[in-house]
Design a protein around this motif. Sequence first.
Motif, PDB file in Angstrom:
ATOM      1  N   TRP A  72       0.884  -1.112   0.072  1.00  0.00           N
ATOM      2  CA  TRP A  72      -0.088   0.047   0.116  1.00  0.00           C
ATOM      3  C   TRP A  72       0.836   1.251  -0.031  1.00  0.00           C
ATOM      4  O   TRP A  72       1.685   1.191   0.505  1.00  0.00           O
ATOM      5  N   GLY A  73       0.470   2.225  -0.556  1.00  0.00           N
ATOM      6  CA  GLY A  73       1.125   3.592  -0.651  1.00  0.00           C
ATOM      7  C   GLY A  73       1.086   4.176   0.820  1.00  0.00           C
ATOM      8  O   GLY A  73       1.711   4.953   1.066  1.00  0.00           O
ATOM      9  N   ASP A  74       0.072   4.157   1.234  1.00  0.00           N
ATOM     10  CA  ASP A  74      -0.165   4.570   2.764  1.00  0.00           C
ATOM     11  C   ASP A  74      -1.172   3.552   3.580  1.00  0.00           C
ATOM     12  O   ASP A  74      -1.921   2.983   2.986  1.00  0.00           O
ATOM     13  N   GLU A  75      -1.058   3.898   4.921  1.00  0.00           N
ATOM     14  CA  GLU A  75      -2.040   3.202   5.792  1.00  0.00           C
ATOM     15  C   GLU A  75      -2.476   4.005   6.703  1.00  0.00           C
ATOM     16  O   GLU A  75      -1.701   4.861   7.379  1.00  0.00           O
ATOM     17  N   ARG A  76      -3.666   3.775   7.410  1.00  0.00           N
ATOM     18  CA  ARG A  76      -4.252   4.548   8.566  1.00  0.00           C
ATOM     19  C   ARG A  76      -3.804   3.683   9.582  1.00  0.00           C
ATOM     20  O   ARG A  76      -3.966   2.392   9.566  1.00  0.00           O
ATOM     21  N   CYS A  77      -3.325   4.299  10.763  1.00  0.00           N
ATOM     22  CA  CYS A  77      -2.888   3.517  11.892  1.00  0.00           C
ATOM     23  C   CYS A  77      -4.370   2.904  12.700  1.00  0.00           C
ATOM     24  O   CYS A  77      -4.696   3.732  13.569  1.00  0.00           O
ATOM     25  N   VAL A  78      -4.740   2.142  12.280  1.00  0.00           N
ATOM     26  CA  VAL A  78      -6.090   1.613  12.798  1.00  0.00           C
ATOM     27  C   VAL A  78      -5.902  -0.067  12.747  1.00  0.00           C
ATOM     28  O   VAL A  78      -5.137  -0.430  11.747  1.00  0.00           O
ATOM     29  N   PRO A  79      -6.592  -0.833  13.514  1.00  0.00           N
ATOM     30  CA  PRO A  79      -6.260  -2.480  13.384  1.00  0.00           C
ATOM     31  C   PRO A  79      -6.729  -2.807  11.904  1.00  0.00           C
ATOM     32  O   PRO A  79      -7.706  -2.202  11.308  1.00  0.00           O
ATOM     33  N   PRO A  80      -6.104  -3.811  11.383  1.00  0.00           N
ATOM     34  CA  PRO A  80      -6.403  -4.422  10.245  1.00  0.00           C
ATOM     35  C   PRO A  80      -8.122  -4.835   9.753  1.00  0.00           C
ATOM     36  O   PRO A  80      -8.394  -4.880   8.753  1.00  0.00           O
ATOM     37  N   ASP A  81      -8.795  -4.832  11.086  1.00  0.00           N
ATOM     38  CA  ASP A  81     -10.246  -5.279  10.723  1.00  0.00           C
ATOM     39  C   ASP A  81     -11.101  -3.988  10.970  1.00  0.00           C
ATOM     40  O   ASP A  81     -12.455  -4.070  11.012  1.00  0.00           O
ATOM     41  N   ASP A  82     -10.471  -2.909  11.028  1.00  0.00           N
ATOM     42  CA  ASP A  82     -11.246  -1.526  11.185  1.00  0.00           C
ATOM     43  C   ASP A  82     -11.879  -1.317   9.723  1.00  0.00           C
ATOM     44  O   ASP A  82     -10.883  -1.365   8.810  1.00  0.00           O
TER      45      ASP A  82
END
Length: 255
Positions: A72-82
């Motif tokens: 991914w070019g970026d990710e939000r810092c939340v759990p992967p099932d969010d």
Amino acid sequence: MTTISVKTFSDSQQLSSFAAELVLKVVLDSVAKRDRSTISLSGGGTPAPLYTLLAKSPYRERLPWGQMCFFWGDERCVPPDDPQSSYHQAQTVLFAHVPVPVENIFRARGELPPPGAAQDYARQLKSQAAQGLLWPRFDLVLLGLGADGHTASLFPGSPLTRGIPCVAVEANYQDRPARRVSLTPSVFNSARQVVFLVTGAEKAAALAATLVGERDLIKFPAQRIRPTGGKLWFLADQTAASQLPAHIPGVSIQR
Ligand code: 6PG
């Protein structure tokens, strides 16, 4: 020198169909040449119809999922099932429906705080890089564009970086989680093909600023994306393209 192409479509569905064909072509070409295809996905709502298409016939059958590696070019810092997780989005609309091996999915670990997620992601990128390099040369990068000119999680005002693979981001951005991890322009600009997917009238000014605005890499982070030895695409619907001039020097425009 970067080859830049703008292509406009009447709606998001047409845009997504073109993008799906482009993905198929790039993947088959890279698998034929290098035996695998490395892809960096985008978060946000714009690519969702494309991911949905790729999960269906004929792409589900024609794509060599076992040879495709996803980042991914970026990710939000939340759990992967969010539901806010970009990984979760791709998992739900795409990966759950196709035979992609789990070891081919390199997700940024959004469950960690941004610095830890960036460190871990840097380690994963290095594990997939050619010897001596810090990240893989992506065959394909998909990116979105924010109405403020951001792309991935490179927000206006964010520092320019050089030579590092990813950054921890703590920014304020509308209603979305703003603690994030993002790849850097160094990574995007080493890719073979970079494709922006841009829809909606609210993106029109940002798209024009990215392509023909005064050069200001701090104010318009999407301007930082110029793959040095690769091709840059802007696939836009007509409303997003509505503020582009008829001709842009050095850019091929197909309306
Ligand atoms: C994210 C992406 C971000 C996105 C743009 C466009 O939100 O996860 O990092 O860069 O691509 O904000 O978002 P939309 O496609 O939802 O308009």
